[in-house]
Design an enzyme around this catalytic site. Structure first.
Site, PDB file in Angstrom:
ATOM      1  N   LYS A  69      -3.223   1.394   3.320  1.00 56.61           N
ATOM      2  CA  LYS A  69      -2.568   1.579   4.639  1.00 56.61           C
ATOM      3  C   LYS A  69      -0.769   1.921   4.183  1.00 56.61           C
ATOM      4  O   LYS A  69      -0.835   2.978   5.076  1.00 56.61           O
ATOM      5  CB  LYS A  69      -2.247   0.171   5.227  1.00 56.61           C
ATOM      6  CG  LYS A  69      -1.954   0.280   6.643  1.00 56.61           C
ATOM      7  CD  LYS A  69      -0.556   0.343   7.203  1.00 56.61           C
ATOM      8  CE  LYS A  69       0.104   0.445   8.561  1.00 56.61           C
ATOM      9  NZ  LYS A  69       1.398   0.317   8.758  1.00 56.61           N
ATOM     10  N   ASP A 102      -6.863  16.121  11.312  1.00 58.04           N
ATOM     11  CA  ASP A 102      -7.558  15.031  11.954  1.00 58.04           C
ATOM     12  C   ASP A 102      -7.073  13.869  10.873  1.00 58.04           C
ATOM     13  O   ASP A 102      -7.853  13.923   9.555  1.00 58.04           O
ATOM     14  CB  ASP A 102      -8.896  15.746  11.634  1.00 58.04           C
ATOM     15  CG  ASP A 102     -10.394  14.585  12.210  1.00 58.04           C
ATOM     16  OD1 ASP A 102      -9.593  13.012  12.635  1.00 58.04           O
ATOM     17  OD2 ASP A 102     -11.037  15.380  12.981  1.00 58.04           O
ATOM     18  N   HIS A 157      12.811  -2.873   6.475  1.00 60.87           N
ATOM     19  CA  HIS A 157      12.178  -3.003   7.849  1.00 60.87           C
ATOM     20  C   HIS A 157      12.441  -3.003   8.827  1.00 60.87           C
ATOM     21  O   HIS A 157      12.838  -2.430  10.661  1.00 60.87           O
ATOM     22  CB  HIS A 157      10.458  -3.611   7.665  1.00 60.87           C
ATOM     23  CG  HIS A 157       9.664  -3.092   7.336  1.00 60.87           C
ATOM     24  ND1 HIS A 157       8.013  -3.552   7.504  1.00 60.87           N
ATOM     25  CD2 HIS A 157       9.370  -1.734   6.950  1.00 60.87           C
ATOM     26  CE1 HIS A 157       7.299  -2.353   6.808  1.00 60.87           C
ATOM     27  NE2 HIS A 157       7.965  -0.648   6.285  1.00 60.87           N
ATOM     28  N   GLU A 204       6.278   4.802  13.496  1.00 65.92           N
ATOM     29  CA  GLU A 204       6.623   3.240  12.401  1.00 65.92           C
ATOM     30  C   GLU A 204       8.208   3.596  11.800  1.00 65.92           C
ATOM     31  O   GLU A 204       8.156   4.753  11.048  1.00 65.92           O
ATOM     32  CB  GLU A 204       5.668   3.178  11.262  1.00 65.92           C
ATOM     33  CG  GLU A 204       6.097   1.940  10.424  1.00 65.92           C
ATOM     34  CD  GLU A 204       5.295   1.463   9.507  1.00 65.92           C
ATOM     35  OE1 GLU A 204       4.041   1.616  10.043  1.00 65.92           O
ATOM     36  OE2 GLU A 204       5.360   0.680   8.514  1.00 65.92           O
TER      37      GLU A 204
HETATM   38  C1  MEV Z   1       3.570  -0.868   6.155  1.00 59.87           C
HETATM   39  O1  MEV Z   1       3.473  -0.551   7.441  1.00 59.87           O
HETATM   40  C2  MEV Z   1       3.164  -1.047   5.179  1.00 59.87           C
HETATM   41  C3  MEV Z   1       3.491  -1.656   3.872  1.00 59.87           C
HETATM   42  O2  MEV Z   1       2.959  -2.645   4.175  1.00 59.87           O
HETATM   43  C4  MEV Z   1       2.633  -1.049   2.195  1.00 59.87           C
HETATM   44  C5  MEV Z   1       2.464  -2.422   1.672  1.00 59.87           C
HETATM   45  O3  MEV Z   1       2.974  -3.548   1.707  1.00 59.87           O
HETATM   46  O4  MEV Z   1       2.787  -1.632   0.636  1.00 59.87           O
HETATM   47  C6  MEV Z   1       4.824  -2.091   3.793  1.00 59.87           C
END
Ligand code: MEV
Length: 445
Positions: free
Chosen positions: A287, A303, A400, A92
């Protein structure tokens, strides 16, 4: 008819026994338009050192090539007053940049501090016992020392390192399933994640349990016949937990945009409140944390599936799925922390085999498993900080898409000169797939 032919053509017996070349032939000739180029691609990803390649081939069954992930390094982390450069393996684009920004931000505010809350691992023997509950309780109490002594050979090395089996308890699960009981065993596995060690102990427990039941006089014939359903470690490790934390006076928060530090602080805490109140947000929030944690876990040969499963179960401990990070303000001080279960190892598994894992561990100063837990938790907290900071200010896409620009340029097979021109251009323009395409077309025409 054609479908049948197609299926039988793609059915193979004894595939694992074929040589690597035969496996590659089999798969490329049946599934690819151009078997030669499919084969070539696999070969291009082989390591040029045949010993290293062999090592990778032997990690798994049916290996045909290697699958690359970029390994990046995130410098400037201050953890417990010590400087760290953290290895992170991830696909990513924004993860390393986010780590770098958070590291820098907190380095000038005292850095990260960490605490190991526990290192307990868990294994279970699931079994069926059709009989009197008091009798099974007495039986398990009576065989405690046999259960331990029968695993002596398996636990010898671990005991020499200060670990081993800590507790063996009977759990009555008959409310959930008739006749269902568990042996719930806790372990200390020192610097290894301990999966093989735990599973070997558990299988021995299963055997001992069955054998001893046959000899136990107080049992009826039916009671003697314990059925072992399965013996396996649990990836739910709520007592193998690390906490990583940062804090600073509220007025030192947010130095680079329109929000005042106080407004930033309020909005930041609200963002965590929202994750605690809403599962859709909480899963995305967590996530983002795992973007950092997994990258360290992968780079250090651990792992990540176990870590993911355990982290999300822990996030649900209260009965609803919540944020793994927390923040408060007390007496004008902003405190922000993560508590996360991390069953990690720095010995065992592939840690001593995979050359890049060795490299990553050396970069971290050959840490103990506890130190690695601390680093991974910090990486998770740093990712969450960077994500929330963007989300509540400029929005996530600005950063991003800047990071994703290179991926888009590569999709259009941009030359190095085109890349340089467009990176310059998009410093002051919003990146989108179509905007990049348009600009590229302009250059090319
Ligand atoms: C993207 O990989 C992760 C985010 O969506 C985490 C979040 O929204 O806190 C930017």
């Amino acid at each position: 008819m054609k479908e049948k032919e197609n299926r039988s053509n793609k059915w193979v017996k004894g595939f694992s026994k074929l040589s690597k070349e035969q496996k590659i032939d089999w798969v490329t000739t049946r599934y690819f338009h151009s078997p030669d180029s499919a084969k070539k691609l696999l070969e291009n990803y082989w390591n040029k050192d045949s010993n290293v390649q062999l090592l990778h081939d032997e990690f798994i069954e049916n290996a045909v090539s290697n699958f690359y992930l970029p390994l990046g390094v995130a410098p400037n982390f201050i953890i417990n007053q010590q400087a760290f450069t953290i290895p992170m393996a991830t696909e990513e684009s924004s993860v390393l940049a986010a780590a770098g920004k958070s590291a820098k931000f907190w380095a000038s505010r005292g850095g990260f501090s960490t605490k190991i809350i526990g290192t307990e691992k868990i294994g279970q023997v699931h079994f069926m016992f059709n009989g009197n509950t008091h009798k099974i309780k007495n039986f398990i109490a009576s065989i405690q020392s046999v259960l331990r002594s029968e695993t002596d050979a398996i636990t010898a090395n671990m005991r020499a390192r200060g670990g081993g089996i800590t507790t063996i308890e009977l759990c009555d699960k008959t409310d959930a399933i008739a006749n269902y009981y568990q042996l719930h065993i806790t372990f200390e596995t020192i610097d290894s994640m301990g999966a093989n060690f735990i599973n070997s102990c558990l299988e021995q427990f299963g055997t001992t349990l069955k054998q001893e039941a046959l000899r136990y006089d107080a049992f009826s014939d039916e009671e003697k016949n314990i059925e072992i359903v399965m013996c396996i470690l649990s990836n739910h490790v709520p007592q193998c937990v690390v906490r990583a934390e940062v804090s600073c006076p509220v007025e030192q928060l947010n130095d680079d945009n329109e929000l005042s530090p106080q407004a930033f602080c309020e909005k930041f805490i609200r963002a965590i409140d929202i994750a605690n109140a809403d599962i859709h947000r909480a899963v995305t929030h967590n996530k983002g944390i795992m973007n950092g944690v997994d990258a360290v876990v992968i780079a250090t040969g651990n792992d990540f599936r176990a870590v993911e499963a355990g982290a999300h179960a822990y996030a649900s401990s209260s009965g609803s799925y919540k944020s793994l990070t927390h923040a408060t303000v007390e007496n004008g001080v902003f405190r922000y922390w993560i508590e996360i279960p991390l069953a990690l190892g720095t010995v065992g598994g592939i840690t001593k085999l995979h050359p890049m894992v060795q490299w990553s561990l050396e970069l971290l100063g050959n840490p103990s498993s506890k130190q690695l837990m601390e680093v991974a938790a910090v990486a998770g907290l740093a990712q969450n900080f960077a994500a929330l900071r963007s989300l509540i200010t400029s929005g996530i896409q600005k950063g991003h898409m800047k990071m994703h620009l290179m991926n888009i340029l590569n999709q259009f097979k941009a030359s190095q000169t085109e890349k340089q021109q467009l990176i310059e251009y998009f410093k002051n323009h919003t990146v989108s797939f179509s905007a990049v395409e348009n600009e590229l077309l302009k250059i090319r025409s």
